[in-house]
Design an enzyme around this catalytic site. Structure first.
Site, PDB file in Angstrom:
ATOM      1  N   GLU A  78       0.838  -1.208   0.000  1.00 48.29           N
ATOM      2  CA  GLU A  78       0.000   0.000   0.000  1.00 48.29           C
ATOM      3  C   GLU A  78       0.868   1.252   0.000  1.00 48.29           C
ATOM      4  OE1 GLU A  78      -2.025  -0.418   3.828  1.00 48.29           O
ATOM      5  OE2 GLU A  78      -0.399   0.702   4.799  1.00 48.29           O
ATOM      6  N   HIS A 115       0.251   5.786   0.957  1.00 44.52           N
ATOM      7  CA  HIS A 115      -0.632   6.825   1.492  1.00 44.52           C
ATOM      8  C   HIS A 115       0.207   8.059   1.771  1.00 44.52           C
ATOM      9  CE1 HIS A 115       1.187   4.826   4.892  1.00 44.52           C
ATOM     10  NE2 HIS A 115       0.460   3.742   4.695  1.00 44.52           N
ATOM     11  N   HIS A 170       5.280   6.478   8.007  1.00 45.08           N
ATOM     12  CA  HIS A 170       5.442   5.485   9.075  1.00 45.08           C
ATOM     13  C   HIS A 170       6.862   5.537   9.603  1.00 45.08           C
ATOM     14  CE1 HIS A 170       1.729   3.440   8.278  1.00 45.08           C
ATOM     15  NE2 HIS A 170       2.108   2.838   7.178  1.00 45.08           N
ATOM     16  N   HIS A 226       4.882   0.256   0.213  1.00 44.87           N
ATOM     17  CA  HIS A 226       5.571  -0.472   1.288  1.00 44.87           C
ATOM     18  C   HIS A 226       4.805  -1.738   1.641  1.00 44.87           C
ATOM     19  CE1 HIS A 226       2.766   2.307   3.187  1.00 44.87           C
ATOM     20  NE2 HIS A 226       2.667   1.463   4.204  1.00 44.87           N
ATOM     21  N   CYS A 273       4.899   0.559  14.971  1.00 39.66           N
ATOM     22  CA  CYS A 273       4.679   1.492  13.868  1.00 39.66           C
ATOM     23  C   CYS A 273       4.025   2.758  14.411  1.00 39.66           C
ATOM     24  CB  CYS A 273       3.798   0.857  12.796  1.00 39.66           C
ATOM     25  SG  CYS A 273       3.433   1.973  11.421  1.00 39.66           S
TER      26      CYS A 273
HETATM   27 MN    MN Z   1       1.017   1.751   5.620  1.00 33.71          MN
END
Ligand code: MN
Length: 154
Positions: A69, A71, A75, A109, A123
């Protein structure tokens, strides 16, 4: 939730089925049902209205993987147990305990556990964040055409 945000200590417990923290629920990794993943659990360790971030713990069972994914939110990932492989952007990295992985905005990732044991990682994310996007067939084909990613994206 209120109990989680106020307790001064959550003792660590190493259970046969994974790392746990006292009083913290272990949840399904995702509940949208659409994004592909295998054998991943999620625990939210810190989430408070007066803190702009959240700290979560994910555990990927041997052979499992998180969703591929991307975004806008970033992270900060700290590997806490086991080993595996991380895909970040156009590269893959063998990762092990205490390695630190940064996922920049808009970057593909995915995390895969090795076959020898679970891969667990902390995370950190923004509490308010955009929803992940998964690659369409054309983008997946483009990623798979990259020799550095082909074996990982099997
Ligand atoms: Mn993610």
């Amino acid at each position: 939730m209120s109990e989680r945000t106020t307790a001064p200590l959550r003792r660590f417990e190493e259970r046969p089925d994974g790392y746990r923290w006292q009083g913290v629920d272990r949840l399904a990794y995702k509940d949208d049902g659409a994004a592909p993943f295998r054998d991943v659990t999620r625990q939210t360790l810190f989430s408070r209205g007066d803190l702009a971030g959240e700290l979560r713990y994910f555990e990927v069972a041997p052979g499992g993987y998180s969703t591929l994914e991307r975004h806008r939110h970033v992270h900060a990932v700290l590997i806490l147990r086991g080993g595996g492989t991380a895909l970040v952007g156009e590269e893959t990295f063998a990762v092990g305990a205490f390695d630190l992985v940064t996922v920049p905005p808009g970057t593909w990732h995915q995390f895969r556990a090795g076959t020898g044991g679970a891969l667990g990682f902390l995370c950190m994310v923004d509490a308010k964040r955009d929803r992940p996007e998964v690659p369409d067939e054309a983008e997946l084909a483009r990623l798979r055409a990259n020799p550095a990613l082909a074996a990982f994206l099997r």
